[in-house]
Design a protein around this motif. Structure first.
Motif, PDB file in Angstrom:
ATOM      1  N   UNK A   1      -3.337   0.763  -1.595  1.00  0.00           N
ATOM      2  CA  UNK A   1      -2.678   0.004  -2.657  1.00  0.00           C
ATOM      3  C   UNK A   1      -1.209  -0.217  -2.310  1.00  0.00           C
ATOM      4  N   UNK A   2      -0.545   0.843  -1.853  1.00  0.00           N
ATOM      5  CA  UNK A   2       0.869   0.726  -1.491  1.00  0.00           C
ATOM      6  C   UNK A   2       1.058  -0.341  -0.413  1.00  0.00           C
TER       7      UNK A   2
ATOM      8  N   UNK B   1      -5.750  -3.972  -6.202  1.00  0.00           N
ATOM      9  CA  UNK B   1      -4.827  -2.842  -6.213  1.00  0.00           C
ATOM     10  C   UNK B   1      -4.632  -2.337  -7.635  1.00  0.00           C
TER      11      UNK B   1
ATOM     12  N   UNK C   1      -7.618  -0.402  -8.760  1.00  0.00           N
ATOM     13  CA  UNK C   1      -7.626   0.933  -8.159  1.00  0.00           C
ATOM     14  C   UNK C   1      -6.640   1.863  -8.846  1.00  0.00           C
TER      15      UNK C   1
ATOM     16  N   UNK D   1      -6.251  -9.201   2.414  1.00  0.00           N
ATOM     17  CA  UNK D   1      -4.934  -9.212   3.069  1.00  0.00           C
ATOM     18  C   UNK D   1      -5.004  -9.880   4.432  1.00  0.00           C
TER      19      UNK D   1
ATOM     20  N   UNK E   1       9.334   0.038  -5.759  1.00  0.00           N
ATOM     21  CA  UNK E   1       9.259  -1.402  -5.491  1.00  0.00           C
ATOM     22  C   UNK E   1       7.890  -1.802  -4.922  1.00  0.00           C
ATOM     23  N   UNK E   2       7.393  -1.127  -3.862  1.00  0.00           N
ATOM     24  CA  UNK E   2       6.065  -1.524  -3.357  1.00  0.00           C
ATOM     25  C   UNK E   2       4.968  -1.355  -4.395  1.00  0.00           C
ATOM     26  N   UNK E   3       5.041  -0.264  -5.178  1.00  0.00           N
ATOM     27  CA  UNK E   3       3.998  -0.038  -6.175  1.00  0.00           C
ATOM     28  C   UNK E   3       4.012  -1.162  -7.203  1.00  0.00           C
TER      29      UNK E   3
ATOM     30  N   UNK F   1      -0.341  -3.132  -0.080  1.00  0.00           N
ATOM     31  CA  UNK F   1      -0.218  -4.463  -0.663  1.00  0.00           C
ATOM     32  C   UNK F   1       1.248  -4.743  -0.991  1.00  0.00           C
ATOM     33  N   UNK F   2       1.960  -3.692  -1.442  1.00  0.00           N
ATOM     34  CA  UNK F   2       3.376  -3.858  -1.744  1.00  0.00           C
ATOM     35  C   UNK F   2       4.255  -3.722  -0.511  1.00  0.00           C
TER      36      UNK F   2
ATOM     37  N   UNK G   1      -9.852  -5.107  -0.171  1.00  0.00           N
ATOM     38  CA  UNK G   1      -8.404  -5.363  -0.075  1.00  0.00           C
ATOM     39  C   UNK G   1      -8.053  -5.782   1.346  1.00  0.00           C
TER      40      UNK G   1
ATOM     41  N   UNK H   1       5.325  -4.190  -6.852  1.00  0.00           N
ATOM     42  CA  UNK H   1       4.915  -5.432  -6.188  1.00  0.00           C
ATOM     43  C   UNK H   1       3.397  -5.497  -6.057  1.00  0.00           C
ATOM     44  N   UNK H   2       2.795  -4.377  -5.640  1.00  0.00           N
ATOM     45  CA  UNK H   2       1.345  -4.355  -5.425  1.00  0.00           C
ATOM     46  C   UNK H   2       0.618  -4.675  -6.713  1.00  0.00           C
TER      47      UNK H   2
END
Lengths: 279, 314
Positions: free
Chosen positions: A124-125, B284, B287, B268, B47-49, A127-128, B264, B51-52
């Protein structure tokens, strides 16, 4: 069941049967990897020849060009390990000490932050991380060592626990107050009192960090960086013997790391017991 | 995953009374000490979390939309979600039962004996032995030319379940085959998380049961079982989450989709435009929702477990 039993545990025989069965099943894939790596030629009519040629091939310098990608990947992974350990020591450790001594109310918050990477899986991370690393690549270039930024997050839960467990057993506040009241400065308190008392937890946390980073595949794969694991997958397509040999070696390395962690722990407890007795 | 089990245990109570004078004087600069870690966590975790999870709500131009959630009606994606759930459930239950059995067998061994410490060390290594290398181990064991597969063929079983499973070829290259592979890290994780609870059973309870004329069966049904139930369920949830979130092993074995993490990957990697794939964002989010529900349930069960273990272990 003949003698009166006061304990809830199974008989020795039952327990031995269960444990031996489990040991056999769990050793099977490891034995199979070894068997696979020593195979020589094809299996003909149920007869398989064995020889050390694949192992020799891996350690033969003449073949190093074949494994250049893998060797580079291992090098990159080791560099990422080192940087991730630095992140743990320079970013996480000071905050843990600071929270313990000055902001005990934040302990829960810190603990929560450190568990988040388990709740948000790496897949999941990732994706970010794809957009975040777009920015990172603009600053540092798209180089393997930048994976360490993400790896530092992935290892938070594992790195946090041993240090926290160590802190729970040491009266850090009392020790640092004693040190301060005896006239030591903060620097001396930190390096001569706090850090030596946390040595065991810090070491364990560094080793587990190394183990986790060496096994990390997901992030490196999606950010298209060559690390140990991504190189293993690549080489598996061309020479599966080599990838199995390296998997065996990595597993062995994992056991050694763990043994070291165990010994570090044992040395620590023995010393604690001794000091407690003399105290 | 193992770290979590011990982290969510009841927090240690505050120790010592802080040096209030130094604390007051130094409060300003001390706050600054938290800043580097805070910034790091913000940039590489928050930030990544965010964004995801939020990329599922954006269209290709970055505008807000719910359109991506139509993906959840896609039969392929639904099938993947279902496969993720049943594989996690099956490996959690089988892994949980076998792991608990191993813990139970360990009770007969000396607490600081060699067997106990070997099982402890082996469990910690094997619970971490996920990923790509685990896939290789199983290819060498029950893959097309694996040790067991070859032996079965030698014994005359040419078309065995290992190499022609369900009409689709080698078992471990198919989604149901992941069950066998995942058990290899699920069982050790169960041993790691459940053993402390089992050791927390007090010997005096067994003695009390025996003194009052109870049998061993009664002990397990009326005392041991109920006391251990929250810990057992908690460990099952942890195993479920562990399987649900693992990616690398499946990625190395299965080239297509089939479970959510692999879906996923498909999203991607099929995205031609560099940047965030929005359907991946939806997956994401799904999940994360599942994981948050699981972890909340785990924390609740962990609190119940703690109730019986506060009095120390005997």
């Amino acid at each position: 069941m003949s003698a009166p039993r006061f304990a809830a545990e199974p008989s020795r025989a039952t327990s031995s049967i269960i444990l031996i069965a489990a040991a056999v099943l769990f050793l099977l894939p490891i034995v199979a990897m070894l068997e696979f790596s020593f195979r020589q030629g094809q299996r003909v009519d149920g007869v398989q020849n064995y020889g050390p040629q694949h192992w020799q091939g891996v350690f033969d310098p003449a073949n190093s060009f074949k494994y250049q990608g893998l060797l580079e990947g291992i090098g990159n992974s080791l560099l990422i390990c080192l940087l991730t350990v630095v992140i743990v020591l320079v970013l996480l450790l000071p905050v843990m000490i600071l929270v313990e001594l000055r902001f005990p109310k934040l302990r829960r918050v810190l603990e929560f932050i450190c568990i988040i990477p388990i709740t948000i899986p790496a897949i999941v991370l990732v994706v970010g991380y794809v957009p975040v690393y777009g920015v990172v690549a603009q600053i540092f270039g798209s180089v393997p060592w930048t994976i360490a930024f993400a790896a530092g997050i992935i290892v938070l839960p594992y790195a946090y626990r041993p240090i926290a467990a160590n802190m729970a057993g040491v009266e850090l506040t009392v020790l640092s107050e004693a040190s301060r009241s005896l006239g030591a400065g903060w620097g001396r308190t930190l390096f001569s009192v706090i850090l030596p008392n946390l040595r065991r937890g810090i070491l364990a946390s560094c080793f587990i960090t190394i183990a986790v980073v060496l096994g990390e595949y997901t992030i490196a794969a999606f950010l298209a960086q060559n690390t140990f694991q991504t190189a293993l997958v690549l080489i598996n397509h061309t020479d599966s013997y080599v990838s199995v040999i390296f998997a065996v070696l990595a597993l062995l390395f994992g056991f050694v790391l763990l043994l070291v962690i165990g010994r570090v722990g044992a040395v620590g407890t023995r010393r604690e017991r001794r000091t407690r007795r003399t105290a | 995953m193992t770290a979590l089990a011990e982290q969510t245990a009841p927090a240690v109570t505050d120790r010592g009374v802080g040096g209030s004078t130094t604390r007051l004087r130094r409060r300003g600069p001390a706050w600054l000490g938290l800043a580097p870690f805070g910034v790091y966590v913000l940039l590489f975790l928050a930030v990544p979390a965010i964004l995801a999870v939020t990329s599922g709500f954006a269209d290709n131009e970055g505008r807000f939309t719910f359109a991506n959630f139509a993906a959840l009606a896609d039969p392929n994606i639904l099938q993947g979600l279902w496969a993720s759930i049943w594989i996690s459930a099956v490996t959690a239950i089988i892994g949980g039962v076998i792991g608990a059995l191993i813990c139970y067998a360990l009770l007969a061994m000396k607490p600081d004996g060699a067997v106990r410490s070997i099982v402890d060390s082996a469990s910690s290594v094997l619970a971490q032995f996920g990923g790509v290398m685990l896939a290789f181990a199983f290819i060498a064991t029950i893959g097309a030319n694996g040790l067991i597969t070859s032996l079965l063929k030698d014994w005359g079983w040419i078309e065995n379940p290992l190499n022609s499973f369900n009409g689709g070829g080698v078992m471990i290259y198919q989604i149901p085959g992941l069950v066998v592979v995942y058990l290899y890290f699920q069982i050790p994780l169960m041993v790691l998380t459940f053993l402390p609870a089992l050791q927390g059973l007090k010997g005096t309870w067994a003695e009390a049961n025996a003194t009052l004329g109870g049998t061993r069966l009664q002990y397990w049904l009326r005392i041991g079982g109920p006391v251990l139930l929250p810990a057992f369920l908690g460990s099952l949830i942890l195993l479920f989450a562990n399987s649900f979130s693992s990616y690398a092993t499946a990625a190395a074995l299965v080239s297509q989709g089939g479970i959510v993490p692999l879906a996923i990957r498909q999203q991607l990697t099929s995205e031609t435009v560099l940047g965030v794939s929005n359907v991946a964002g939806v997956l994401a989010l799904v999940m994360v929702i599942v994981m948050v529900v699981l972890m909340t349930a785990y924390a609740a069960l962990q609190r119940r477990t703690g109730r019986w273990q506060n009095g120390g272990r005997s």
